[in-house]
Scaffold this motif. Structure first.
Motif, mmCIF file in Angstrom:
data_model
loop_
_atom_site.group_PDB
_atom_site.id
_atom_site.type_symbol
_atom_site.label_atom_id
_atom_site.label_comp_id
_atom_site.label_asym_id
_atom_site.label_seq_id
_atom_site.Cartn_x
_atom_site.Cartn_y
_atom_site.Cartn_z
ATOM 1 N N GLU A 1 0.818 -1.210 0.000
ATOM 2 C CA GLU A 1 0.000 0.000 0.000
ATOM 3 C C GLU A 1 0.854 1.263 0.000
ATOM 4 O O GLU A 1 0.329 2.370 -0.153
ATOM 5 C CB GLU A 1 -0.941 -0.009 1.218
ATOM 6 N N TYR A 2 2.156 1.119 0.184
ATOM 7 C CA TYR A 2 3.056 2.272 0.218
ATOM 8 C C TYR A 2 3.488 2.669 -1.188
ATOM 9 O O TYR A 2 3.629 1.819 -2.078
ATOM 10 C CB TYR A 2 4.326 1.925 1.009
ATOM 11 N N LEU B 1 3.116 0.203 10.704
ATOM 12 C CA LEU B 1 3.163 0.342 9.248
ATOM 13 C C LEU B 1 1.836 0.831 8.687
ATOM 14 O O LEU B 1 1.798 1.629 7.738
ATOM 15 C CB LEU B 1 3.553 -0.991 8.605
ATOM 16 N N LYS C 1 1.703 4.763 6.541
ATOM 17 C CA LYS C 1 1.763 4.554 5.095
ATOM 18 C C LYS C 1 1.588 5.825 4.271
ATOM 19 O O LYS C 1 2.060 5.887 3.137
ATOM 20 C CB LYS C 1 0.735 3.505 4.667
#
Length: 258
Positions: A7-8, A40, A44
């Motif tokens: 998702e980053y 995390l 993000k």
């Protein structure tokens, strides 16, 4: 972990060259894999994740050198702020290996100098000769210990996630799946559930990760892979000053089983 990292937004190695932070201030934190997942998810939108050869989690290998009587370990364990480490760091997927000297001064600032260690093989490190004339000039310039006194002491492996804030003023390395092997004692210690986070900044720039760490109650915690790995795998080493840190690490690990 991979599904969260996907998702980053990504950043490449070439794009990171301007933020190598070879002269920096480091702050370490220790936590567990479940807490890392929460961190995390929260971070993000504020960070890029380094991607190399399509991978966002990279295997690393490190071989640490010291004197036969472990002078570098003992200096760290005794609490001296000014100290050094010598290691070969291998970026396994990229096939890159560097002989490195890390020097920490009395003000907590770390300087890292390195030279490429050609033909180093993490799977057969015994053939690597740190006393070779190839490294003489480098070690004489940056190391305070005689080159001929260096012997292999500890090796470790881990998997690393590297985050870079969107302002590109800091790096965050996140190490998981730590495995230690003491070459002199042939003892092993695996710490797969432990996570070592290191915030690396040149100066005191605002950091988006610090409020998130505070929110999750992840506090600063010293963790030298060489010293912790040595103390856990060599019963003959002095460990009076490092004992509280070892107990703290064990407490964090035990929290995974609650």
């Amino acid at each position: 972990m991979t599904e969260i990292l996907n998702e980053y937004d990504s950043i490449t190695l070439d794009e990171m060259r301007s933020i190598r932070l070879m002269n920096r201030i480091d702050t370490k934190f220790v936590t567990t894999v479940p807490m890392l997942r929460q961190l995390l998810l929260l971070a993000k939108d504020d960070y890029f994740v380094q991607e190399s050869q399509g991978e966002r989690i990279s295997p690393y290998y490190t071989l640490y050198f010291d004197t036969p009587d472990c002078k570098m370990y003992n200096r760290h364990e005794a609490g001296h702020l000014s100290r050094q480490k010598v290691r070969v760091r291998s970026y396994v997927n990229a096939g890159l290996n560097f002989l490195e000297v890390k020097t920490k001064n009395n003000h907590g600032r770390t300087k890292k100098k390195r030279i490429e260690a050609l033909n180093f093989d993490p799977e057969n490190h015994s053939i690597f000769n740190v006393q070779s004339s190839l490294f003489s000039d480098f070690l004489q310039t940056y190391l305070k210990y005689p080159q001929q006194s260096l012997v292999r002491q500890v090796e470790n492996r881990f998997d690393r996630i590297t985050l870079v804030n969107k302002a590109k003023t800091e790096r965050l390395t996140i190490d998981t799946n730590l495995r230690f092997h003491n070459i002199s004692t042939n003892n092993y210690r695996f710490m797969e559930d432990l996570v070592v986070i290191e915030l690396k900044r040149d100066g005191l720039q605002p950091s988006p990760i610090l409020p998130l760490l505070t929110k999750l109650r992840i506090h600063p915690h010293g963790f030298s892979k060489y010293c912790i790995g040595s103390a856990l795998t060599n019963a003959d080493l002095r460990r009076n000053r490092i004992k509280p840190r070892l107990h703290s690490v064990e407490k964090i690990l035990n929290s995974c089983n609650l």
